[in-house]
Design an enzyme around this catalytic site. Structure first.
Site, PDB file in Angstrom:
ATOM      1  N   HIS A 325       0.820  -1.206   0.000  1.00 45.07           N
ATOM      2  CA  HIS A 325       0.000   0.000   0.000  1.00 45.07           C
ATOM      3  C   HIS A 325       0.852   1.253   0.000  1.00 45.07           C
ATOM      4  CE1 HIS A 325       0.604   0.911   4.381  1.00 45.07           C
ATOM      5  NE2 HIS A 325       0.726  -0.394   4.468  1.00 45.07           N
ATOM      6  N   CYS A 344       2.554  -5.757   6.636  1.00 43.71           N
ATOM      7  CA  CYS A 344       2.253  -5.249   5.296  1.00 43.71           C
ATOM      8  C   CYS A 344       3.457  -4.462   4.774  1.00 43.71           C
ATOM      9  CB  CYS A 344       1.016  -4.368   5.323  1.00 43.71           C
ATOM     10  SG  CYS A 344      -0.502  -5.272   5.708  1.00 43.71           S
TER      11      CYS A 344
END
Length: 440
Positions: A325, A344
């Site tokens: 992201h 992440c």
């Protein structure tokens, strides 16, 4: 969230068994090893290491960076060649330890600089013709920058704390690191696809590879040691522009509840809305923020510049619930230690990666993507063809440019304490688990 794989745990015996064909070549390399430094430096195996030397900082660092992917054709063979080179170095006594209490940089004259010169000559970063005197000149400056670039350090030419530690890792430890990573590379042999994305966790960077060449390389932020990014193979199936961010239960309990007690406007200021199990919106004023347990509600942040994932989320199939992201905190990419997420992976210049991923998806040019982001409308986009993605753990490699690269063993998988040089650096004053995504 991390999960050990078959090649995470490695022993020297396992290496010898799994690389039988290489074993014969390695033994031959040891037999040919000479005791004199001159013979190491002049060995044909050294290829063009010394030829790539240049005292100019920009050209020195650039010579270490190429568009050859880590998992390129013949990568195992190149690493085997590096292993043979390092076996020669080890057999000849390794390299000296640099003993100094001061920062070594341009203009310094000190006996430790003579040790530094010898160290850099042996590793191929400084040409033998530069000599071994005690003056830190432009040749040493260029060689240090080349060494720093090969080890993922800022190429400033100065020997400070971290560069000194990397220089003083023993040659036999570096040899073991190369052998460990040969097994990891061999596990990734085979056809990875015409187009694929490789996330190298220890290097904290991403390669978008097409037709055997790196189309783009991206700085990344990966998981910290207590919340590791997992090693995995998957396929990217979706890019979401203007994503929603849903707070994990751990953040709600450990972070948002205390924040709301101190500042009842926190949720509204950060565009976080509450929803019940039926999708109905719940007013924050109806929640008891002093309760011991957080309410059984979904905490969802609307798309926008302050969204925890900013403009983009990249989804791929995996059981760990991790993804790639964007981030509103772009300054984090400038840090030396980029091991700060909760598993992440944040991607610098993520829009460039998204354009590359969507190049075969009809209707998604760069201008269309930028226009959609500007609109602020949540827009999931299915890729016309899923792109393989590999989260890998490679701390040492060499491509056909013959430049040997090393990175810190951030998750302590390589079995040598000297290689985990800086794993505690970003643990000082660390945030609660998952709170790296918490809107401020």
């Amino acid at each position: 969230m991390s999960r050990k794989t078959g090649f995470d745990v490695f022993s020297r015996r396992a290496f010898l068994r799994s690389a039988a064909t290489f074993g014969a070549a390695a033994v031959a390399g040891q037999a040919l090893a000479q005791t004199a430094l001159d013979d190491i430096l002049n060995a044909p195996r050294r290829g063009n290491w010394d030829d790539q030397f240049d005292a100019e900082a920009s050209r020195t660092a650039t010579a270490v960076v190429s568009n050859n992917p880590i998992f390129g054709s013949g990568s195992s063979g190149y690493l085997q060649q590096a292993i043979m080179d390092y076996q020669n170095i080890v057999s000849s006594g390794g390299w000296p330890t640099i003993n100094t209490q001061q920062k070594l940089e341009m203009g310094v004259a000190d006996p430790a600089v003579a040790q530094l010169r010898q160290r850099l000559i042996i590793s191929g970063d400084l040409p033998r013709s530069a000599g071994t005197n005690g003056a830190f000149d432009s040749y040493v400056d260029g060689a240090v920058k080349r060494f720093q670039a090969r080890h993922g350090l800022p190429s400033d030419g100065a020997v400070g704390e971290y560069t000194l530690k990397a220089l003083n890792v023993p040659a036999d430890t570096r040899l073991g690191q190369l052998q460990t990573n040969l097994v990891r590379l061999q596990a990734m042999s085979g056809d990875l696809g015409r187009r694929y994305v490789m996330v190298n966790i220890p290097a904290a960077y991403i390669e978008a590879v097409e037709s055997g060449r790196v189309a783009s390389r991206h700085t990344a932020i990966v998981g910290k040691i207590d919340r590791q990014s997992p090693v995995l193979n998957s396929k990217i199936y979706e890019v979401i522009l203007n994503p929603y961010w849903t707070a994990p239960r751990s953040i709600i309990q450990k972070d948002i509840m205390p924040l709301m007690r101190k500042d009842p406007t926190y949720l509204s200021r950060n565009s976080i809305r509450l929803f019940d199990g039926n999708g109905g919106e719940v007013s924050p004023e109806t929640v008891d923020w002093n309760a011991e347990k957080a309410p059984n509600l979904m905490f969802r942040q609307d798309p926008g510049k302050i969204n925890a994932m900013s403009s983009t989320k990249i989804n791929f199939h995996n059981e760990h619930q991790v993804y790639m992201h964007d981030t509103p905190q772009q300054g984090l990419f400038n840090k030396l230690m980029r091991f700060e997420s909760s598993g992440c992976v944040r991607v610098q210049n993520v829009r460039d990666l998204s354009v590359w991923l969507l190049k075969d998806t009809l209707g998604w040019s760069r201008s269309q993507m930028e226009s959609t982001i500007k609109s602020g409308v949540n827009t999931p986009i299915k890729l016309a063809e899923e792109v393989p993605v590999f989260f890998t753990y490679i701390t040492a490699w060499s491509a056909k440019d013959r430049v040997v690269q090393f990175r810190d063993d951030i998750y302590q998988k390589d079995g040598a304490t000297e290689l985990a040089l800086q794993t505690n650096y970003n643990q000082e004053g660390g945030q609660a688990v998952d709170s790296d995504l918490l809107p401020q």
